[in-house]
Design an enzyme around this catalytic site. Structure first.
Site, short mmCIF file in Angstrom:
data_model
loop_
_atom_site.label_atom_id
_atom_site.label_comp_id
_atom_site.label_asym_id
_atom_site.label_seq_id
_atom_site.Cartn_x
_atom_site.Cartn_y
_atom_site.Cartn_z
N ASP A 1 0.79 -1.39 -0.11
CA ASP A 1 0.84 0.09 -0.01
C ASP A 1 0.51 1.20 0.06
OD1 ASP A 1 -2.52 1.21 -0.28
OD2 ASP A 1 -3.15 0.58 1.91
N GLU B 1 -10.63 7.20 4.24
CA GLU B 1 -9.57 6.87 5.08
C GLU B 1 -9.32 7.52 6.43
OE1 GLU B 1 -5.83 5.87 3.24
OE2 GLU B 1 -6.86 6.07 1.17
C1 BGC Z 1 -5.15 7.22 -1.22
C2 BGC Z 1 -4.22 8.63 -3.09
C3 BGC Z 1 -4.25 9.22 -2.84
C4 BGC Z 1 -3.36 9.88 -1.30
C5 BGC Z 1 -2.61 10.91 -0.69
C6 BGC Z 1 -3.42 7.83 -0.86
O1 BGC Z 1 -3.39 7.16 0.83
O2 BGC Z 1 -5.05 6.29 -1.92
O3 BGC Z 1 -5.29 7.44 -4.34
O4 BGC Z 1 -4.10 9.91 -3.48
O5 BGC Z 1 -3.21 9.03 0.05
O6 BGC Z 1 -1.21 11.39 -1.09
C1 BGC Z 2 -5.05 2.99 -0.09
C2 BGC Z 2 -5.70 2.14 -0.58
C3 BGC Z 2 -5.09 2.44 -2.31
C4 BGC Z 2 -3.88 2.69 -2.39
C5 BGC Z 2 -3.51 3.99 -3.86
C6 BGC Z 2 -3.87 4.01 -0.14
O1 BGC Z 2 -3.57 4.56 0.98
O2 BGC Z 2 -4.73 2.53 1.22
O3 BGC Z 2 -6.52 1.11 -0.55
O4 BGC Z 2 -5.76 1.24 -3.38
O5 BGC Z 2 -3.70 3.82 -1.26
O6 BGC Z 2 -4.75 4.66 -3.97
#
Ligand code: BGC
Ligand code: BGC
Length: 793
Positions: free
Chosen positions: A312, A515
Site C-alpha cells: 500500500d 481513510e
Molecule cells: C490515497 C491516494 C491519495 C493519497 C494522497 C493515498 O492514501 O490512496 O489515492 O491520493 O493518499 O497522498
Molecule cells: C489505500 C489503498 C489504495 C492506495 C492507492 C492507499 O492509501 O490504503 O486502499 O489502493 O492508497 O491509492
C-alpha cells in the site's frame, strides 16, 4: 487472457513450437499445462533481464512523479494514479486524457532495448472502488457497505463487470479493489469500504466482485475483453484495529483474528484474484508489510495464493527499521511490488544495491518478478495479442462510461441497498403526493457518492457539473413524483411558502471522507441540520421520511424519534432513482443491514453485544409497519467532541472556512487570489498542506459563530521569506517575518499565539505575505493555554 497463454509462450520464447496448434479450450481446461508454459516463459524472460530491469518490475510510482522519459529509462513494472492524481496534473482530466497517458507510458515501456533485454509492457493500477470514479462521467456505484446490505452477490458481480469495462475505456489494466475488510468498529473511516461486519458475507461479496472484474477463472473469458486485474485488500486485519483507528494496531490471538479478518481471502483466491494488497495495520505489534509469517506463511503457504502481493501507499516505509526509500525487509517478508508514489528512484537504487550485495537473494527477486510477469501474461500484456491501450477492446469508446446499461445496474443495486429502519406508514409514498424534498444532501451527488469520488476525499464542493449523467436523490424523487401525477419541490432548508406539502423527504448525513480522515472518536451523529428540519416539519404536522446518507451505522436516536420513517441509504452514488424506486414502492424494500446498528453513541465493536438497536439482517419490507418507542436521546459526546481542532489530519472541521481574496478554498485545497494550497504528507498521506503565497496575497481561516482559545499551529518553513509576513487575529496584526526566518529548515514547529501578542484574539486568522512564501501547515487548533503564556514560534 488465459486462452492465449500458450500461444504467447510460443511466439516469444519457446523455439520450435507452433502456436497455431494450441486449442484455447484445451488450455483453459488444463491449468497445469498452462501453468508450466507460464513457468517456462517466465524463466526465459528472467534469464535475459538485468538486476536493474528486474527491480524496476517491482517499483510502482504514481503518475505525477515520473515522466515518460523515466518510464523509458527505468521500465517500471507498473504505476498508479492516487485518488488525487490525474493525467498531466489534472485530476479532473477527461477520459481521453487518461487513455492518452496510458498510451504514452505503454509506448515508453516497450521501446526496444538496446542490450537485447526483453521488452515488458508496463501496467496501470487505479482505485475504481465503487465504479471507475476517478473519471468524470463514470457510473458511481454504491460503496461496499450498501452492497453488503443488498446481500446479493449477483448484482455485485455485474457491478464488477461494468466497472471493468469502464476501466478499459481509459486503457487502465488493474483495479485496487475489492476491499474485503471485515470492519468491527464503525468509528473506522473506511467502514464504508467494508461489505459487512460478518466475514462470510464479505467473502461472498468480495469473490463476486472479483469474478465480475476479472471474469470466470474457469472460462476462456478470464482476463479477456471486458476484464481487468482485481486486488483483494488489505491483507489482513484492516477492519480490526483498536478503536477503529486507520492503519492502527490489531491485537489478539492470531487464530481468533484469522477467523474473522482472513476469511475473505481463500474465497478471493478461489475466485482467481491475481493480486493482494498488504495492509497498513500491524498485527500484535508487527506491521503487515514486514510480516513474513503472515504475508508468506499464511497467504502463500496456508492459503496457496500464487498471484502478486502489492504494497500500500508507502506502507513499506512504516516497517520498523525501514524508510520509504530503503526497505529490503518488505520483499524479504513476501511483498512483491512496492507502491512507492514519489520516492521511487532512491528505493530502486537501494534495492538494486541490496540484490547485488546479497541482502536480497536473487531467488527471492526472481520469484517476485515472476509473479508480476505471470499476472501480465494472464492479462494478455505479453506476447502476440499485446496491444497499445487505445487498441484494446472498449478503449476510447466513451459511450461505455456511464452507459445506460451500467447505470441501470447501479440503480438496481441502490434500490436493493436501501434499508428501512422505521416506518409508521408514510412509506411507500402515495401517487399524486405533493412532496417537499429537503436537506442539503438531497441534490448533492457528491454527498451521495462519498469518498473516493473524483478526488480522494470526495466532497460537497464537487457540484453537479462534475457529474454529467448522474441523478441526485431529489431528481429521482421529482421524476417519479411527476410520473405518478404528483410533484416534488426542492428546499434545502425545509422551508416552504404556500400550501403545505403532503409529506417531506429529508436527505442528510455525513460529509464525504476517505481513510483516516473519516476516523471518529464516537458514533454520535452530531450534525443537527437534518434533525432541525425534521423537528420543524413535525411541528407543522407534516409527515417526514428521513433518508440518511452515511458510510457507517451511527447513533441517530434523535432523528429516529423525530421522523415517521427512516431509511439507511448509505452512499448510493450517481443513481438517485434507486432511492426513489423504494420510497415509491416501485421496488420492494429488500435491503437488510450488513452491520449492527448502535443503540448508544460510544462506538466500539457491536456484533454480539447488547448495545445493538437493530441487528445485522434487520430491515422492513414496505408492507411492514414499525413505530419505535421513544429512543434514549442522551449521549455524552453530543457537543465538544470535535474540540476546537480547526484543521487536522487533512480536514477542515465543519464550521471552519479557508479563503483567499474572499474565495473559499474548500477543505484548504485549491487556488484563489494568489494563494495555492495542496495536500502534502507529514505523518500520513496528505495530512498537511503546502501553501504558496504570491506576493501580496493572504489566507484567512475562520470559524463561524463564537469560538475561544489560543491558537496552536503546526507549521514548517522550507525557505525563509524574502519580504514581510504578518498574522492578523481580530484587531491586531503582528509581523512574524523574523520568526519565520528563524524557523527555516527546522522541520515541523509549533506556533503558539496567545493574548500576550494578539490581545483579544478573535475568530479569524489571516496570514499575509508581501513576497513569495511557502508555508507548510499540518494542524490549526484553538485551545486554552495558561494565562500569561508568551507567544512562540
Ligand atoms: C490515497 C491516494 C491519495 C493519497 C494522497 C493515498 O492514501 O490512496 O489515492 O491520493 O493518499 O497522498
Ligand atoms: C489505500 C489503498 C489504495 C492506495 C492507492 C492507499 O492509501 O490504503 O486502499 O489502493 O492508497 O491509492
Amino acid at each position: 487472457m488465459r486462452t492465449s497463454v500458450l500461444a504467447i509462450a510460443c511466439a516469444i520464447s519457446v523455439a520450435g513450437c507452433t502456436p497455431a496448434l494450441v486449442d484455447p479450450v484445451a488450455v483453459s481446461q488444463a491449468p497445469a499445462n498452462a501453468r508450466s508454459a507460464e513457468d517456462a516463459r517466465i524463466a526465459d524472460l528472467l534469464s535475459r533481464m538485468s538486476v536493474e530491469r528486474k527491480v524496476a518490475q517491482l517499483i510502482q510510482p504514481q503518475i505525477n512523479s515520473f515522466t515518460a522519459a523515466d518510464m523509458e529509462r527505468y521500465r517500471f513494472g507498473s504505476y498508479l494514479n492516487g485518488g488525487n492524481g490525474g493525467p498531466y496534473g489534472d485530476e479532473f482530466a477527461p477520459a481521453s486524457e487518461w487513455l492518452r497517458l496510458a498510451d504514452e507510458m505503454y509506448d515508453a515501456s516497450v521501446k526496444p532495448m538496446t542490450n537485447g533485454e526483453p521488452v515488458i509492457p508496463t501496467m496501470w493500477g487505479t482505485d475504481a472502488v465503487h465504479g471507475h470514479t476517478n473519471i468524470i462521467g463514470a457510473t458511481i456505484f454504491p460503496h461496499n457497505i450498501g452492497l453488503g446490505a443488498t446481500h446479493d452477490p449477483d448484482v455485485v458481480r455485474r457491478i464488477g463487470a461494468a466497472t471493468a469495462v469502464e476501466i478499459e475505456v481509459t486503457g487502465i489494466d488493474w483495479n485496487f479493489s475489492p476491499t474485503v475488510a471485515v470492519a468491527q468498529d464503525d468509528r473506522w473511516g473506511r467502514t464504508y469500504e467494508s461489505y459487512s461486519e460478518d466475514p462470510q458475507l464479505v467473502a461472498r461479496m468480495g469473490a463476486a466482485l472479483i469474478e465480475g472484474l476479472q471474469g470466470d477463472p474457469a472460462s476462456g473469458d478470464f482476463l479477456g475483453a471486458g476484464h481487468v486485474i482485481a486486488t483483494a485488500k488489505h491483507f489482513f486485519g484492516d477492519g480490526g484495529t483498536e478503536n477503529g483507528i486507520d492503519q492502527g494496531d490489531v491485537n489478539g490471538d492470531i487464530e481468533a483474528l484469522k477467523a474473522v479478518h482472513a476469511v475473505p481471502y481463500p474465497a478471493a483466491i478461489d475466485a482467481g484474484v491475481e493480486a493482494v494488497m498488504a495492509s497498513f495495520n500491524s498485527i500484535n505489534g508487527r506491521k503487515m508489510h514486514g510480516n513474513k509469517e503472515l504475508l508468506t506463511g499464511l497467504l502463500r503457504g496456508e492459503m496457496g495464493f500464487d498471484g502478486l502481493v502489492v504494497g500500500d501507499w508507502n506502507g513499506h516505509g512504516q516497517i520498523e527499521g525501514c524508510t520509504v526509500s530503503d526497505c529490503p525487509q518488505a520483499i524479504l517478508a513476501g511483498l512483491d511490488v512496492y507502491m512507492v508514489p514519489d520516492d521511487w528512484k532512491p528505493l530502486l537504487e537501494n534495492l538494486v544495491a541490496q540484490v547485488n550485495d546479497g541482502t536480497i537473494p536473487m531467488a527471492r527477486l526472481d520469484e517476485a518478478v515472476g509473479r508480476v510477469l505471470r499476472a501480465k501474461m494472464r492479462a494478455g500484456l505479453l506476447g502476440d495479442h499485446a496491444a497499445r491501450p487505445s487498441d484494446r477492446p472498449n478503449a476510447g469508446d466513451m459511450r461505455l462510461l456511464g452507459s445506460p446499461e451500467h447505470r441501470a445496474v447501479a440503480r438496481e443495486a441502490v434500490a436493493k441497498s436501501q434499508v428501512i429502519l422505521k416506518n409508521s406508514g408514510v412509506l411507500p409514498l402515495k401517487p399524486n403526493a405533493r412532496i417537499l424534498v429537503a436537506g442539503s444532501g438531497a441534490d448533492s451527488v457528491a454527498q451521495a457518492a462519498g469518498g473516493w469520488t473524483l478526488t480522494w476525499q470526495g466532497g460537497r464542493e464537487l457540484t453537479s457539473e462534475y457529474f454529467p449523467g448522474a441523478t441526485s436523490i431529489y431528481a429521482g424523487i421529482a421524476s417519479e413524483a411527476a410520473a405518478t401525477g404528483g410533484e416534488a419541490r426542492l428546499s434545502a432548508d425545509g422551508s416552504f411558502t404556500g400550501e403545505a406539502p403532503d409529506v417531506a423527504v429529508v436527505v442528510f448525513g455525513e460529509e464525504p471522507y476517505a481513510e483516516f480522515s473519516g476516523d471518529r472518536k464516537t458514533l454520535a451523529f452530531t450534525d443537527e441540520e437534518g434533525l432541525d428540519i425534521l423537528l420543524r416539519l413535525k411541528a407543522q404536522g407534516i409527515p417526514t421520511v428521513a433518508v440518511f446518507l452515511s458510510g457507517r451505522p451511527m447513533w441517530v436516536n434523535r432523528e429516529l424519534n423525530a421522523a415517521d420513517a427512516f431509511v439507511a441509504s448509505w452512499l448510493p452514488g450517481s443513481e438517485g432513482q434507486g432511492v426513489s424506486d423504494v420510497l415509491f414502492g416501485k421496488r420492494e424494500a429488500t435491503g437488510r443491514l450488513s452491520f449492527s446498528w448502535p443503540k448508544d453513541c460510544a462506538g466500539g465493536p457491536l456484533a454480539g453485544t447488547d448495545r445493538v438497536l437493530f441487528p445485522l439482517g434487520y430491515g422492513l419490507s414496505l408492507g411492514e409497519r414499525s413505530t419505535l418507542t421513544q429512543l434514549d436521546e442522551t449521549c455524552a459526546f453530543l457537543s465538544g467532541d470535535a474540540g476546537a481542532q480547526w484543521y487536522a489530519d487533512g480536514r477542515l472541521a465543519s464550521g471552519i472556512t479557508a479563503s483567499a481574496g474572499g474565495v473559499e478554498l474548500a477543505n484548504l485545497r485549491g487556488t484563489a487570489a494568489g494563494v495555492s494550497a495542496r495536500g502534502v504528507d507529514r505523518n500520513r498521506q496528505e495530512d498537511a498542506r503546502e501553501i504558496t503565497f504570491a506576493p501580496g496575497s493572504s489566507l484567512t481561516i475562520a470559524q463561524e459563530g463564537e469560538g475561544s482559545g489560543d491558537y496552536v499551529i503546526a507549521y514548517t518553513i522550507t525557505r525563509r521569506p524574502s519580504a514581510p509576513v504578518t498574522v492578523t487575529v481580530g484587531d491586531t496584526t503582528l509581523d512574524i517575518t523574523a520568526q519565520l526566518e528563524h524557523s527555516e529548515l527546522k522541520g515541523w514547529r509549533e506556533m503558539v499565539l496567545t493574548e500576550q501578542c494578539l490581545p483579544g484574539l478573535g475568530n479569524a486568522l489571516t496570514i499575509a505575505s508581501q513576497g513569495p512564501l511557502t508555508l507548510g501547515i499540518a494542524s490549526v487548533a484553538r485551545q486554552d493555554i495558561p494565562e500569561g503564556t508568551a507567544c512562540s514560534f
